[in-house]
Design an enzyme around this catalytic site. Structure first.
Site, PDB file in Angstrom:
ATOM      1  CG  ASP A 144    -115.793  39.557  47.500  1.00 46.00           C
ATOM      2  OD1 ASP A 144    -116.883  39.198  46.700  1.00 46.00           O
ATOM      3  OD2 ASP A 144    -114.989  38.892  48.281  1.00 46.00           O
TER       4      ASP A 144
ATOM      5  CE  LYS B 197    -119.531  35.468  44.991  1.00 46.46           C
ATOM      6  NZ  LYS B 197    -119.398  34.322  45.420  1.00 46.46           N
ATOM      7  CB  THR B 198    -112.236  36.171  44.562  1.00 45.81           C
ATOM      8  OG1 THR B 198    -113.396  36.572  45.216  1.00 45.81           O
ATOM      9  CG2 THR B 198    -111.358  36.862  44.614  1.00 45.81           C
TER      10      THR B 198
ATOM     11  CB  THR C 189    -123.461  35.901  48.461  1.00 48.85           C
ATOM     12  OG1 THR C 189    -123.824  36.888  49.227  1.00 48.85           O
ATOM     13  CG2 THR C 189    -122.374  35.393  48.485  1.00 48.85           C
TER      14      THR C 189
ATOM     15  NE  ARG D 103    -113.337  30.409  50.025  1.00 47.72           N
ATOM     16  CZ  ARG D 103    -114.095  31.430  50.033  1.00 47.72           C
ATOM     17  NH1 ARG D 103    -115.317  31.650  50.343  1.00 47.72           N
ATOM     18  NH2 ARG D 103    -113.721  32.563  48.919  1.00 47.72           N
TER      19      ARG D 103
END
Ligand code: ADP
Length: 339
Positions: free
Chosen positions: A117, A72-73, A166, A225
């Site tokens: 975020d 997302k980031t 999330t 990640r």
């Protein structure tokens, strides 16, 4: 890039960068063409970005939702870069008081992309400031609290808000309604994760076989990640044991030392499944009780472990709580109790 906020402050502290953060930064894709997978989100964004660039207007507000580590980031930073806008970062927990958000909004420049975020963690009075800011690019404030107080509307620059969460379900409907574009991010396939690992290995100058990259991909819980983190751990083992070369044996050895099994599950996942299947005998269990029984924070269970266990079909969520499924009993090589 101006970075505000709790999580990203790690990046500002001099010298003390965690290896994970540093590694993440060096392999983070910079442009849409390097962003692997999420085809639907990528194709749609390509159109929206091109249209906004043609009209020389900021993009509409965007909500990105999906589990931690899915990109997302990364995608938010790409959107800012591809539209030639400044990228400003903060997060729900970092905005503690309404004034923090007011200052952030007032110091934006025309066209900036503001990334928030964990936007679901904004407190309600703070969230409410966003409503008029997003809709009319105005701050509704009250001056002179008490006698003689009066409402004022302060204009702010036109900006694009990119919210990441999330838990889209935890977002209030007035906030959700103000996003013009909603993009869900899903877990990645093994092939896509393999591609990400091969790309990262190239950037980190790590030698790895296709077979080893695939093995790491299979055990990465559908999450880039984690794939990058396992690649770096496998590189550690390869540096010590195999002249820096990650072949299938080294990858397998590294992953088994890390106690990550063929399904990508680690000790905590296995503890959760064992608690549900054995301690609670397959009955529904509330989040708090489950968290206490495996000594984890409820938030960690919900955001880190549960989404993947659900995706794998090992647990199911009912109104009464979480339950181990037949697949979980098979995984644990146990017989499911008769109900
Ligand atoms: P989130 O914000 O959803 O928690 P991030 O954007 O921080 O996830 O992504 C975590 C890491 O995974 C990034 O540093 C990046 O290196 C990698 N990554 C994420 N998505 C992709 C992708 N689509 N292609 C390649 N690498 C990715």
């Amino acid at each position: 890039m101006k970075i505000v906020g709790k999580r990203k402050n790690e990046l500002l502290s001099d010298g003390a960068l965690s290896e994970d953060v540093m590694g993440d930064e060096s392999v983070r894709p910079m442009y849409l063409k390097d962003y692997i997978g999420q085809d639907n989100a990528r194709e749609n964004l390509k159109v929206f970005i091109e249209a906004a660039n043609k009209r020389e207007e900021p993009l509409e507000h965007i909500l990105l939702y999906g589990s931690a580590g899915l990109g997302k980031t990364t995608l938010a930073a790409i959107i800012a870069r591809e539209t030639g806008r400044r990228f400003r970062v903060t997060s729900g927990p970092a905005i503690e008081r309404p004034i923090d958000l007011v200052i952030t909004l007032k110091t934006l420049s025309e066209g900036d992309v503001l990334f928030i975020d964990e936007i679901h963690r904004l407190r309600r009075p703070i969230e409410e400031i966003l409503y008029s800011a997003m809709e009319d690019f105005m701050l509704d404030r009250v001056i002179n609290k008490g006698i003689g107080s009066r409402p004022v509307r302060i204009p702010i620059p036109k900006f694009t808000l990119i919210g990441a969460t999330t838990r889209s379900g935890n977002l209030s409907s007035p906030l959700r309604a103000r996003f013009g574009i909603m993009l869900p991010l899903s877990f990645y396939s093994e092939e896509q994760l393999k591609e990400i690992i091969v790309r990262s290995a190239g950037i980190l100058r790590v030698r790895i076989t296709e077979e080893a990259a695939f093995e790491i991909a299979v055990r990465s819980r559908g999450t880039p990640r984690i794939a990058n983190r396992l690649l770096r751990r496998a590189r550690d083992f390869a540096d010590v044991e195999n002249d820096g070369f990650i072949d299938i044996q080294t990858a397998d050895y590294a992953l088994s030392c890390l106690e990550i099994d063929r399904c990508g599950l680690d000790m905590v996942d296995r503890n959760i499944l064992t608690a549900l299947a054995v301690n609670f005998k397959g009955r529904p269990v509330g989040l708090g009780t489950l968290a206490a029984s495996v000594s984890e924070e409820p938030e960690n269970i919900e955001e880190v472990y549960e989404p993947y266990l659900l995706k794998m079909g090992f647990i199911e969520k009912t109104n009464k709580g979480r339950m181990a499924t037949s697949a979980a009993y098979d995984y644990l090589s146990l017989k499911k109790p008769e109900t």
